[in-house]
Structure formats: C-alpha cells, structure tokens
Enzyme design. Sequence first.
Site, mmCIF file in Angstrom:
data_model
loop_
_atom_site.group_PDB
_atom_site.id
_atom_site.type_symbol
_atom_site.label_atom_id
_atom_site.label_comp_id
_atom_site.label_asym_id
_atom_site.label_seq_id
_atom_site.Cartn_x
_atom_site.Cartn_y
_atom_site.Cartn_z
ATOM 1 N N CYS A 122 0.677 -1.182 0.152
ATOM 2 C CA CYS A 122 0.052 -0.012 0.022
ATOM 3 C C CYS A 122 0.937 1.239 0.069
ATOM 4 O O CYS A 122 0.233 2.290 -0.198
ATOM 5 C CB CYS A 122 -0.937 -0.057 1.212
ATOM 6 S SG CYS A 122 -1.944 -1.447 1.219
ATOM 7 N N HIS A 133 -9.697 3.833 -0.656
ATOM 8 C CA HIS A 133 -8.224 3.292 -0.448
ATOM 9 C C HIS A 133 -7.769 2.280 -1.656
ATOM 10 O O HIS A 133 -7.905 1.208 -1.537
ATOM 11 C CB HIS A 133 -7.801 2.511 0.886
ATOM 12 C CG HIS A 133 -6.560 2.089 1.053
ATOM 13 N ND1 HIS A 133 -5.483 2.625 0.511
ATOM 14 C CD2 HIS A 133 -5.956 1.118 1.838
ATOM 15 C CE1 HIS A 133 -4.301 1.881 0.951
ATOM 16 N NE2 HIS A 133 -4.882 1.045 1.654
#
Lengths: 387, 387
Positions: free
Chosen positions: B85, B335
């Site tokens: 991420c 996200h």
Amino acid sequence: MREVAILGVGLTPIDEHWDRSIIDLAGEAIRPALEDAGVERVDSLIVANMLAATGSDGGQLNLGAQIADWRGLRGIEAYKVEAACGSGGAAFRAGLAAVASGQLDVALVVGVEKMSETEASTTTAGLATAADADYESAHGPSFIALNALLMRRYLHVYGWRHEDFAPFSINAHANAARNPMARLHRSITMEDYQRARMICDPISLLDSSPIGDGAAAVVLGPAAALGAGGRRKRVTVVGSAAATDSLAIHDRKQPLRLAAAERSCRRAYAQAGLGPQDIDLFELHDAFSIMAALSLEAGGFAEPGQGPRLGLDGAILPTGRLPVATHGGLKARGHPVGATGVYQIAEVARQLWGEAGSNQVSPARIGMAQNIGGSGATILTHILRAS
Amino acid sequence: MREVAILGVGLTPIDEHWDRSIIDLAGEAIRPALEDAGVERVDSLIVANMLAATGSDGGQLNLGAQIADWRGLRGIEAYKVEAACGSGGAAFRAGLAAVASGQLDVALVVGVEKMSETEASTTTAGLATAADADYESAHGPSFIALNALLMRRYLHVYGWRHEDFAPFSINAHANAARNPMARLHRSITMEDYQRARMICDPISLLDSSPIGDGAAAVVLGPAAALGAGGRRKRVTVVGSAAATDSLAIHDRKQPLRLAAAERSCRRAYAQAGLGPQDIDLFELHDAFSIMAALSLEAGGFAEPGQGPRLGLDGAILPTGRLPVATHGGLKARGHPVGATGVYQIAEVARQLWGEAGSNQVSPARIGMAQNIGGSGATILTHILRAS
C-alpha cells in the site's frame, strides 16, 4: 548529477534451489556484495523481482521491507521495481538516480527470482504476464510462442537458416562452462544444436535460455567517495537509458526491429559520448537466440537483418571484436527473470575490474549491458567504463 | 540536487469501476494531469500498483510499458514500483530522484489500482501478500486482523475507549462528503460510529477504509523551469524520506510505535528544516483508525499513546491546528491500495495551490503526506511547500 560508481557485486549460482527461499537467495548475493564494496550499511535497498506475487505458494509483495529486515538491514528505505524480465535493469537505473541526485549515498540493488515450481505450468503462466493480457495472452500463446513468431518471420524475411543462429548458443554455452555461477556447464557443438528438441518451431531447446533460481546484488555509490589509487579500477556508469514499445508484438510497425533498444542505445551512447565501435563487450539479453540477433542490430553492431553474421564470423567470441554473453548469457548462465538485469551489470563490472577469472576478455575498458522486459517492450541500456 | 516541483495532478473518482480496465483508469488520471501541467510529453512513466499481478483475471505485469503505450506515450521510459500500500509514495520518490538527478526532466507518476473482484476473497488474499507470507499470512490472519491486534493492544495499554477513535472517522467522512472524487459521500455521527457493524474486534466497519478502483497522477519537473509569476503558486518537494520495519508486527520490540514513520519523518523534517509545528495539513494513512493515531504520534504531533486526543480536541478538523484527511483520507476518499500514495500527494498539492475547492483549508503553505505499506513495514514521508 553526481558521477556514480559500482562499489561491489555479489552473485549466487543459478540453479534449482529448492532448499532456499527468496530471502535466502537475496541474502546470499547481498552479503558478498557488501563485503566486496567494503560497506556495512546502505541507505536504500531496491529489489528487482518479477514473479514473487504470482507463485503457487500464495505470493509475497512488499519484498523490499521483507528482504531488508531479514538480511540485517531493518530500517533502511526499500521498495521493489518491476518491468517483467527487465526488472533488474530498471531497478539499477532507479538506484543510479537516487545516488546521482544526492537523495542518498549508497544504494543496494538486488535482483532475485525463484522460479522452480512443482508445476511448470505455474511458471509459464507467470511469464505470460509480461505479454499483453488482453491482446496476446488471452489467445493462448506462451512467451516462447511469441518469440517463435518473431524468429519465424526473421528467417522468412532475411533468408537465414535456423543453424545460422547456432553460434550464439555455442558461444554462450562455452562461456558458461567456465563460470561457476552458471546454470549450464556443458559445451555444445553444431551437431548438438541441430539435433536439439524443437520446443516451438523454429525455437529449439538450444535457442532457449533456461529459467532458474538466483540472486545478484550491486552496490552503487558516488564515484568521488572512492578516492584515488584504490585496490581496483574505478568503474562508473557513463550511460543509462530506458525506452518502451508496445507489449504486443503484433502492434509494432516493424516487429523485427527492437525500437526500444534502438532508442535506449542511442541515448546511452550520446550520454557517454561513445558509439558501438567503442564497446569492448556487450552483455545482451539472449533469452532466445533471435533476441541476440535483434539486440546486436539495435545496438548498431550490425545492419538490420544481419545480426547472425556476427556469430558466424566469430565477432561475438571472447577473442572476437565484440564479445557477448561472456559469462554465459541468459542462454547458459541462466535466466532468473527479475534478477537477470543485475547479473548482467555485475558481469560487466567484473570484466572492467579485470576480475572475471577464466571468463575475462581483453580489452575490457567499456562494457554495455542491455536488459529486456517482455518481447522488446521495456529495454534498458547501461554503459560502464573503467578508469 | 535540483529542486523539484509538482507541475500538475489528475485524479479519477474512486468507486467500483466495473466498466474500466487498469489502462482506462490510468488514462483518466494521466490526461488531466498532463493538461494541468501544461505538458504534452514526459520522459518517464513510473507506475505504482500493488495487485495487478494477483487478480483473478490472470494477472498483468510490465504495466509500465503497457500503460505508456495505450495512453499515447509509447517509447518513453516506464516501469512499476511496488511497496504494497506504500507503492504510490515509493513511486513518487523514485520520480523525484530521477528529476532531481537530471537523469530526465519530466516524470509522470501514476498510481492505479483495480480491486473490484467478483469474489471478495481474491482481494483479501491479494492484500495479505503485504504481510509476511511465512510468519503471518500462513497462520491465517487477514490484513484487518493484524490491525485489530494492534488496536486491541493500544486500547489495553493506553486505556482509551473504542469511541475515542470516532473523531478520525467522523472527520474523514465529513471531508469526503465535499470531495467529488471520494468513494463515500455520507457524513456520519458518533451514533453511527457506535452502532457500526464489528468487522474484526475492535475494528468496526467505520474504523476501516473502503477499497476501490481508481488512479491518481502527478507530473514532476525541475522547479527552475517554472519561471516566475506563473498562474499558481510554486509547490516544491522540500522533504522526502523512506524507512522500513519488519513486515511481521509480532517481530517489533514496540509494536505500538511506527518506527519507520518516526525515522522517515525525522529525515524529512531535517531536509526541510522544519518540525511538526510547521505542518499546516497532514494527509496521513488512515487505512484503519488505529493507524491515524499511530501516524500522528510518529510524526511528533502527539506523545506516544496520545494520538486520539487530537481527534477529541478538534485539532484534526479542517478548522483545527492540524487538518488531516482533508479530502476524506483513506477512510472515506477510499483506498485503492497502490494508488493511495499518489492521491495523497495530489491532495496536498491542491491544498497548497489553493485549489482544493470546498475541501480547502487555511493556512496551507506546508503540507505532509505519509504513505504506509503493510502494517507499518514501509513508510514514505513527503513534505511539500508552496512559495
């Protein structure tokens, strides 16, 4: 832009390392590279890897932080660079920019790949992700099939016979036989080449590079920090360029020209103030023998369609005017895909230092390494110079 | 090292984009970014992506060359950066080094992720590759479970109640409601938070960021090329640092401290000659509300264990002394994992240009973006300044 030097290199043998993880292999290249460079700490770790996310064991991303931690470098910057089989060259170029910019002082680039899988189909499917999923892979061709289309077309257009490509493979095997890190240690003859099992016509087993597990590491730092009169010659990066082409080979106007290689060579030559005539050795990306020919043409060493001539006239031999695959190349040193580009840089550096052992060629003042991702889609060219 | 400026940004809305491919999404961010920057060509494309190799559709690597080709940039340098991420922040940092070094002039960094899958388990398995495959994922915990362990421990050690984390989520949702690019547009109340479905105790639905499909692009170039008196303020990168920690959270001496965030903040502050008191807004990585608290502590905005206080006293609100998640944060902007770090940079740039529309905060002269890969394993901190 600061001048950047290769401070040290480290390699593992390429083999089926069933008993080692990716982390193990990376460590076995990192340790000797740090020792060779004479440094204990680095500022950044850039990992080159293609297939760890697609393996049958469930996949591992975030390899940068993981390898940094397990190899005693917890805390430093780390990330992964991927450009299929061009990952190693791309990671090296990222490390180069980081050091050249002054963003950091010492960068460690490690290419690592583990391809031995219980099911060979897993590896074949993984390699196919370098091709266009929608317009190539969806129709079923494996990566070797795409290269076979190129070679078939090349034979047709330029009128070469299959055996005219034999010198590339014979040279690579002969060089690998003297390289303890190589995957294959058997020299081959023209007769072996002609009798080799056909894999995907016209590509036979002896036109194809073997996959393998392995890791290669290179430590980069500012050339100025080396001082004068070190224990070995100073090897700096004098040319670095990258370029792309379409992933799908059917989408190129001239599929038999490696446009991305031509473009990246042109830029690298310009940066270095050099031309093809100045290159003493060339670590090219001979994943298949057709790629050796196309790379020689794109680099300006032969006219389009004339690459095989450099094999037939002996120019590519260690004693020739442009030695290639001096440590065995992808063909016989082996092709652990994401690691290959780092092996190439390490091999050029060893030649320029005069530390290539029984693979040493002479002269070796200026060397070029070229790494290809996909069937010519991503191509990175680096020129290193000893002084 | 050349000073580097943000020349332009482009974003797609974050949503379930079932009708768009990764290439489509990348293009929808690239086009407006190039227009915003006023450039037609770039020298290099750096793609940030985490999951394209692991998707149920068979996977695609070599995304750099593929996106360059399909978005009209065939021929330029291109490669992918991956740090789970944290991929977006890592790619931005690589682009920064390339421009700062003079290796090239204009770099395009695009973060893109497509996470909508017919089977949610595919995405969950993909996200788990950010954790340690041998020592965490092998035992079964999903990524949310690892964060739940951290939050449970935090509540126990510091004596906070679960609802003390509500202000992070309430603020993020309120900000996202005004951001057309955000995934969620519904403001929430303390009552909503308290009644939210428990996902992995103590992490509820309203502690968790939604995944999504989206792309964000940032164009970087030398600040000197901007000249004086442009149409907008000059936004330059004054601090950039990356650091790592172990992948496995059980392997950290202080699991409640984001050591990699502390380290990268310290370096970024030192480069910029600034401290936490100088930061006007902070785009933090609130994948889960516990991460918001830990990031505030690591950045020096709160003492260890005191992060939630900044939510409870209103400091994090758009009108507070340290606005966070000004466009909704991971929590409510969404996200799309590999793209998130680029969204953060773009959001900070828009704030500093004064172009954040109804999300604008004031003052907005110095902004920080922090991107996290894994449960704190890879952390990148960037400080941008308007002048």
